[in-house]
Design a protein around this motif. Structure first.
Motif, mmCIF file in Angstrom:
data_model
loop_
_atom_site.group_PDB
_atom_site.id
_atom_site.type_symbol
_atom_site.label_atom_id
_atom_site.label_comp_id
_atom_site.label_asym_id
_atom_site.label_seq_id
_atom_site.Cartn_x
_atom_site.Cartn_y
_atom_site.Cartn_z
ATOM 1 N N ALA A 49 0.830 -1.211 0.000
ATOM 2 C CA ALA A 49 0.000 0.000 0.000
ATOM 3 C C ALA A 49 0.863 1.259 0.000
ATOM 4 N N LEU A 69 -7.510 3.074 -5.301
ATOM 5 C CA LEU A 69 -7.435 3.275 -3.846
ATOM 6 C C LEU A 69 -8.274 2.240 -3.105
ATOM 7 N N GLY A 70 -9.393 1.824 -3.719
ATOM 8 C CA GLY A 70 -10.226 0.782 -3.110
ATOM 9 C C GLY A 70 -9.466 -0.528 -2.966
ATOM 10 N N GLY A 73 -6.791 -0.169 -0.192
ATOM 11 C CA GLY A 73 -7.399 -0.280 1.140
ATOM 12 C C GLY A 73 -7.830 -1.707 1.455
ATOM 13 N N VAL A 76 -5.107 -4.108 2.573
ATOM 14 C CA VAL A 76 -4.621 -3.923 3.942
ATOM 15 C C VAL A 76 -5.610 -4.460 4.981
ATOM 16 N N VAL A 77 -6.907 -4.265 4.758
ATOM 17 C CA VAL A 77 -7.867 -4.551 5.841
ATOM 18 C C VAL A 77 -8.430 -5.976 5.826
#
Lengths: 116, 135
Positions: A49, A69-70, A73, A76-77
């Motif tokens: 990221a 960007l989606g 993100g 990472v999550v």
């Protein structure tokens, strides 16, 4: 710089997926080391990221910024959410949750390379 | 992705459904917000798919807790959606200038959208029966 890191994340995600699937197949309780492998995948996803965001500052302009960007993100999550959901369950099928999240993280890493 | 406490294959199903809520939901919302006019039918169908995955997640959670009726409906609805949209995308490609989550039976997602409701139904009908309460 982005491609090598993304491929490392993808390869490592496949490794975690295979290890987790073997755990399900053996019907063994989820071992602690599988959690550690999964958290290491999250660390690698964070590195990916950061590299992906750095690429933006160096002039990379993806076709769809929101999609890019989606994916960053999501990479990472996903694993932390999956591990949190099975925090109190060390049954064999909880390794399947790790497998699904690891595979999805690997796919997202490939998608980041495709949409940048 | 909070799960029921009982372990079993439904944990994996819940995880995959949660991933598809994220994937289909984010995809459809971005498409509707940024270029709805390009392929309105496709983008609305992707939003419907995302809503179906939300309902499917709750349905499997309820079934795992002993209430399978909702899952028995939702999983068949989801399978019907994949089959109908997948077939239409092949026989009437002009209706879909852009792909939906269920186009070509979910080919863009490794056919997981077609496999998921089938796996859910197999789990639903093979899971152990709930013990009857003794009064």
């Amino acid at each position: 710089m982005l491609d090598p890191v993304a491929w490392i994340v993808t390869g490592y995600a496949v490794l975690v997926t295979v290890a987790a699937v073997v755990g399900v197949a053996l019907r063994a309780p989820r071992p602690r080391w599988l959690d550690q492998l999964a958290w290491m995948l999250t660390v690698l996803a964070v590195v990916l990221a950061l590299v992906a965001l750095a690429a933006l500052s160096e002039g990379t302009r993806p076709e769809s910024m929101s999609t890019y960007l989606g994916y960053v993100g999501a990479a990472v999550v996903m694993m932390p959410l999956a591990l949190t959901s099975i925090r109190e369950d060390r049954g064999p099928w909880s390794s399947g949750v790790v497998a699904a999240a690891a595979l999805a993280t690997g796919v997202v890493a490939v998608r980041i390379m495709m949409v940048r | 992705m909070k799960h029921t406490t009982s372990t079993g294959p439904h944990l994996v199903l819940l995880t995959v459904y949660a991933i598809f809520v994220l994937a289909a939901g984010a995809r459809s919302l971005v498409q509707i917000a940024t270029r709805f006019g390009d392929a309105p039918l496709a983008y609305v169908l992707s939003l419907v798919a995302a809503a179906t995955y939300v309902a499917g997640w709750f349905a499997i959670r309820r079934a795992a807790a002993g209430s399978p009726a909702f899952a028995g409906v939702m999983l068949w609805v989801e399978l019907a959606g994949v089959v109908v949209v997948g077939t239409l995308s092949l026989v009437e490609p002009d209706w879909f200038p852009d792909a939906t989550v269920w186009s070509d039976y979910g080919r863009g997602y490794g056919w997981v959208p077609a496999i998921l409701p089938v796996a859910g139904l197999i789990w639903l009908y093979r899971r152990p029966a709930e013990p009857r309460s003794q009064t």
